[in-house]
Design a protein around this motif. Sequence first.
Motif, PDB file in Angstrom:
ATOM      1  N   ARG A  40       0.841  -1.200   0.000  1.00  0.00           N
ATOM      2  CA  ARG A  40       0.000   0.000   0.000  1.00  0.00           C
ATOM      3  C   ARG A  40       0.880   1.256   0.000  1.00  0.00           C
ATOM      4  N   ARG A  41       1.956   1.237   0.790  1.00  0.00           N
ATOM      5  CA  ARG A  41       2.862   2.383   0.801  1.00  0.00           C
ATOM      6  C   ARG A  41       3.502   2.580  -0.575  1.00  0.00           C
ATOM      7  N   ALA A  42       3.890   1.477  -1.209  1.00  0.00           N
ATOM      8  CA  ALA A  42       4.505   1.581  -2.533  1.00  0.00           C
ATOM      9  C   ALA A  42       3.574   2.259  -3.522  1.00  0.00           C
ATOM     10  N   ARG A  43       2.305   1.960  -3.430  1.00  0.00           N
ATOM     11  CA  ARG A  43       1.331   2.562  -4.357  1.00  0.00           C
ATOM     12  C   ARG A  43       1.198   4.064  -4.130  1.00  0.00           C
ATOM     13  N   ARG A  44       1.577   4.529  -2.927  1.00  0.00           N
ATOM     14  CA  ARG A  44       1.518   5.958  -2.623  1.00  0.00           C
ATOM     15  C   ARG A  44       2.848   6.662  -2.866  1.00  0.00           C
ATOM     16  N   GLU A  45       3.964   6.005  -2.499  1.00  0.00           N
ATOM     17  CA  GLU A  45       5.240   6.709  -2.384  1.00  0.00           C
ATOM     18  C   GLU A  45       6.308   6.276  -3.378  1.00  0.00           C
ATOM     19  N   ALA A  46       6.103   5.198  -4.099  1.00  0.00           N
ATOM     20  CA  ALA A  46       7.136   4.710  -5.019  1.00  0.00           C
ATOM     21  C   ALA A  46       7.341   5.689  -6.168  1.00  0.00           C
ATOM     22  N   PRO A  47       8.443   5.582  -6.897  1.00  0.00           N
ATOM     23  CA  PRO A  47       8.636   6.415  -8.084  1.00  0.00           C
ATOM     24  C   PRO A  47       7.478   6.263  -9.066  1.00  0.00           C
ATOM     25  N   GLU A  48       7.305   7.244  -9.902  1.00  0.00           N
ATOM     26  CA  GLU A  48       6.149   7.279 -10.803  1.00  0.00           C
ATOM     27  C   GLU A  48       6.064   6.023 -11.664  1.00  0.00           C
ATOM     28  N   GLU A  49       7.217   5.571 -12.182  1.00  0.00           N
ATOM     29  CA  GLU A  49       7.233   4.368 -13.017  1.00  0.00           C
ATOM     30  C   GLU A  49       6.679   3.168 -12.242  1.00  0.00           C
ATOM     31  N   THR A  50       7.085   3.049 -10.985  1.00  0.00           N
ATOM     32  CA  THR A  50       6.627   1.930 -10.159  1.00  0.00           C
ATOM     33  C   THR A  50       5.146   2.038  -9.870  1.00  0.00           C
ATOM     34  N   ARG A  51       4.679   3.241  -9.516  1.00  0.00           N
ATOM     35  CA  ARG A  51       3.251   3.421  -9.215  1.00  0.00           C
ATOM     36  C   ARG A  51       2.395   3.110 -10.427  1.00  0.00           C
ATOM     37  N   ALA A  52       2.876   3.485 -11.607  1.00  0.00           N
ATOM     38  CA  ALA A  52       2.107   3.195 -12.828  1.00  0.00           C
ATOM     39  C   ALA A  52       1.989   1.696 -13.037  1.00  0.00           C
ATOM     40  N   TRP A  53       3.079   0.961 -12.797  1.00  0.00           N
ATOM     41  CA  TRP A  53       3.022  -0.499 -12.960  1.00  0.00           C
ATOM     42  C   TRP A  53       2.120  -1.121 -11.905  1.00  0.00           C
ATOM     43  N   LEU A  54       2.211  -0.641 -10.678  1.00  0.00           N
ATOM     44  CA  LEU A  54       1.390  -1.204  -9.595  1.00  0.00           C
ATOM     45  C   LEU A  54      -0.094  -0.926  -9.798  1.00  0.00           C
ATOM     46  N   ALA A  55      -0.404   0.130 -10.521  1.00  0.00           N
ATOM     47  CA  ALA A  55      -1.816   0.427 -10.797  1.00  0.00           C
ATOM     48  C   ALA A  55      -2.429  -0.607 -11.728  1.00  0.00           C
ATOM     49  N   ALA A  56      -1.605  -1.224 -12.567  1.00  0.00           N
ATOM     50  CA  ALA A  56      -2.094  -2.260 -13.486  1.00  0.00           C
ATOM     51  C   ALA A  56      -1.020  -3.321 -13.646  1.00  0.00           C
ATOM     52  N   PRO A  57      -0.734  -4.086 -12.581  1.00  0.00           N
ATOM     53  CA  PRO A  57       0.338  -5.090 -12.664  1.00  0.00           C
ATOM     54  C   PRO A  57      -0.018  -6.206 -13.637  1.00  0.00           C
ATOM     55  N   ASP A  58       0.988  -6.939 -14.033  1.00  0.00           N
ATOM     56  CA  ASP A  58       0.825  -8.045 -14.982  1.00  0.00           C
ATOM     57  C   ASP A  58       0.206  -9.227 -14.235  1.00  0.00           C
ATOM     58  N   ALA A  59      -1.116  -9.291 -14.227  1.00  0.00           N
ATOM     59  CA  ALA A  59      -1.820 -10.319 -13.456  1.00  0.00           C
ATOM     60  C   ALA A  59      -1.479 -11.723 -13.938  1.00  0.00           C
ATOM     61  N   ALA A  60      -1.341 -11.889 -15.255  1.00  0.00           N
ATOM     62  CA  ALA A  60      -1.023 -13.215 -15.796  1.00  0.00           C
ATOM     63  C   ALA A  60       0.346 -13.682 -15.306  1.00  0.00           C
ATOM     64  N   ARG A  61       1.300 -12.758 -15.264  1.00  0.00           N
ATOM     65  CA  ARG A  61       2.642 -13.109 -14.788  1.00  0.00           C
ATOM     66  C   ARG A  61       2.605 -13.465 -13.305  1.00  0.00           C
ATOM     67  N   LEU A  62       1.858 -12.706 -12.515  1.00  0.00           N
ATOM     68  CA  LEU A  62       1.748 -12.985 -11.081  1.00  0.00           C
ATOM     69  C   LEU A  62       1.024 -14.307 -10.836  1.00  0.00           C
TER      70      LEU A  62
END
Length: 378
Positions: A40-62
């Motif tokens: 949850r903290r990462a979604r708020r405080e991570a670098p922009e590139e990371t937050r963008a990926w976390l907003a729509a992570p690769d569900a198939a890969r996970l």
Amino acid sequence: MPAASEATRAWLTLLRAPGIGAATIRSWLARDGDIVAALRRARREAPEETRAWLAAPDAARLDADEAWLAQPGHHLLTCDSEDFPLLLRDIGSAPAALFVIGDPTLLWTPQIAVVGARSASTAGLANARAFARAFALAGNTVTSGLAEGIDGAAHAAALAAGGKTVAVLGTGIDLVYPRQHAELAARIAESGALVSEFPPGVQGHPTHFPRRNRIISGLSLGTLVVEASLKSGSLTTARYAAEQGREVFALPGSIHNPLARGCHKLIREGARLVETATEVLDDLRDVGAILADGLRERLAAIDAERGGGAGAQRRGDAHEGDPDYAALMKALDHTPAALDELVERTGLAAAALSSMLLVLELDGLVVAENGRYARAAS
């Protein structure tokens, strides 16, 4: 604490997220107390590139990562788990998690790293085999990087001696590099352990192998460099070992051999010149005793945090009547047994067994030598 499946998904998500490393994940975990809160903290405080990926992570890969973990013999050891190897936890650049194929309890056994040149000489390969065999027969786990040359020779010799070996990869845990070591990797997975901080499917990259090397040295009591040029990656492993407070050993060679120059450099810088495996084993016996004290303290702290249990630091008669201690004493006899054997005999976790064995050793009920345990003579 979050449910196990939710925590596992959170771990896999953060380990896949671009733009953040192990140190960041560990710092968030320390502040927030669990990995879901850290996500949850990462979604708020991570670098922009990371937050963008976390907003729509690769569900198939996970989903594929979760399916990989569900297979027999596949494990994820996270730094907030009591099963995470304590020697590795102590290094400043510890990984946030380890993917493991095989026996994760081997990461708690006394390990000696054997590393060296990929384009090793015939004599260098013979030395690697001889030292690895001696270490394995003495009850130590031989740890290396599965590379061509010295690494592969050390792994194969440990297996041939009936010993244990750990291979730390610079690729995703499901990939083998070099490809010609596929059969060797399969043998290691069957009776040893393959380890990587990289999730399944991650291809090798030049920056990955120095990162791998800090894990090889961090898992080990000491590192032996058999052959190395002045540009060998083995010198990186040795440097990490020295920075981590571990012993560094090097074999001398001919002044005319370019593959001896790296070893000679290490010796000039303070590495121990050794000619026999016995010299290494004798040196590490003392180091192992010192590290055992630290291990004892860390295990006691873990047990205090979780309110005691099978591994609690109990002295005197306090452990009498405890069914886990009774099971352990029943599993022990006067023939020394390795930790993984005792795990199999008792069904107890490696972390708990390590703590219990230390308690019994302090009470004079167990003797330990070279990573193997037996009942003390009555």
